[in-house]
Design an enzyme around this catalytic site. Sequence first.
Site, PDB file in Angstrom:
ATOM      1  N   LYS A  52       0.834  -1.342   0.554  1.00  0.00           N
ATOM      2  CA  LYS A  52       0.057  -0.182  -0.113  1.00  0.00           C
ATOM      3  C   LYS A  52       0.561   1.338  -0.231  1.00  0.00           C
ATOM      4  O   LYS A  52       0.841   2.162  -1.003  1.00  0.00           O
ATOM      5  CB  LYS A  52      -0.903  -0.511   1.439  1.00  0.00           C
ATOM      6  N   GLN A  96      -5.333  -2.223   9.016  1.00  0.00           N
ATOM      7  CA  GLN A  96      -5.395  -3.370   8.426  1.00  0.00           C
ATOM      8  C   GLN A  96      -5.545  -3.747   8.968  1.00  0.00           C
ATOM      9  O   GLN A  96      -5.597  -4.703  10.344  1.00  0.00           O
ATOM     10  CB  GLN A  96      -2.926  -3.505   8.134  1.00  0.00           C
ATOM     11  N   ASP A 119     -11.302   2.558   2.872  1.00  0.00           N
ATOM     12  CA  ASP A 119     -11.387   0.468   3.399  1.00  0.00           C
ATOM     13  C   ASP A 119     -13.039   0.344   2.977  1.00  0.00           C
ATOM     14  O   ASP A 119     -13.590  -0.595   2.306  1.00  0.00           O
ATOM     15  CB  ASP A 119     -11.172   0.503   4.031  1.00  0.00           C
TER      16      ASP A 119
HETATM   17  N1  GUN Z   1      -7.026  -7.292   5.692  1.00  0.00           N
HETATM   18  C1  GUN Z   1      -7.131  -8.151   4.244  1.00  0.00           C
HETATM   19  N2  GUN Z   1      -7.802  -6.910   3.641  1.00  0.00           N
HETATM   20  C2  GUN Z   1      -7.632  -6.011   4.131  1.00  0.00           C
HETATM   21  C3  GUN Z   1      -8.224  -4.151   3.479  1.00  0.00           C
HETATM   22  O1  GUN Z   1      -8.937  -4.279   2.766  1.00  0.00           O
HETATM   23  N3  GUN Z   1      -8.467  -3.995   4.661  1.00  0.00           N
HETATM   24  C4  GUN Z   1      -8.001  -3.950   6.020  1.00  0.00           C
HETATM   25  N4  GUN Z   1      -8.341  -2.895   5.842  1.00  0.00           N
HETATM   26  N5  GUN Z   1      -7.394  -4.954   6.523  1.00  0.00           N
HETATM   27  C5  GUN Z   1      -7.219  -6.374   5.314  1.00  0.00           C
END
Ligand code: GUN
Length: 280
Positions: A52, A96, A119
């Site tokens: 990211k 996350q 998200d």
């Molecule tokens: N963990 C696995 N996929 C995601 C996601 O799309 N967003 C977040 N915040 N955590 C994750």
Amino acid sequence: MPQIIDGKAISAQIKDELKEKVGTLKEKGVRICLAVIQVGNDPASSVYVGNKKKACAYIGIESLAYELPEETTQEELLRLIGELNAKKEVNGILVQLPLPDHIDEGAVIRAIDPKKDVDGFHPQNVGALCIGQPGFVSCTPAGILQLLKRSGIEIAGKECVVIGRSNIVGKPMALLLLRENGTVTVTHSKTKDLKAVAKRADILVAAVGRPKMITRDYVKEGAVVIDVGIHRNENNKLCGDVDYDDVAPICSAITPVPGGVGPMTIAMLMYNCVEAGNIK
Ligand code: GUN
């Protein structure tokens, strides 16, 4: 042979479009900033968070990384989110997942300002999607919609079957396909005769979380097959929820693993960040 839906190429195209947009915004004095919070050091999460940050750097989005220890309390995490909510220069906040067991994920998601919830997990954004109002959409299903649209696949009037009902993928995917006028069925572990239901699909989205479960017994000839799974097989090779070699010869289009849905999630996160930068 089917059309191979190239998620790597489509995500690269989206990232380049965003890079240009961010460049234009910068000239107008608008900067975009994403705060990424990771609690603990789960290796898979560290890889995702690293990717990211890299995508942000490529596009020209600033990123703030908060790497908090496993023992961080819920109160401490909520306090940090509160501070980031109040910071004008932060447009997006991403925590996350998964979080350590002592932290209530729902409480954390609800603490994020819906306008910064890139998200798309906050109940306000989920509700907005449900009633067709603007808001952030969960990145993986939003990415799948882009894969379909940019591959010229019509959704309106099609039988769409989503296998899996998670809050992150299955449910928002169903809502998005419905918004596009698909006829949508959501299946799950209690569905009776899943093979027969799946075989009705013109567009089949597999988000089951079981390696290579979806064989051609689940797929109608000529269907479009979207594979959300990502697993390592016995030889440490990546594979999806779909048995690609078995299914590919009978479908009209299919996403590979890797290089299908996977790269789209980050591209759509970046898209949401740029949108967040435009919200006043
Ligand atoms: N963990 C696995 N996929 C995601 C996601 O799309 N967003 C977040 N915040 N955590 C994750």
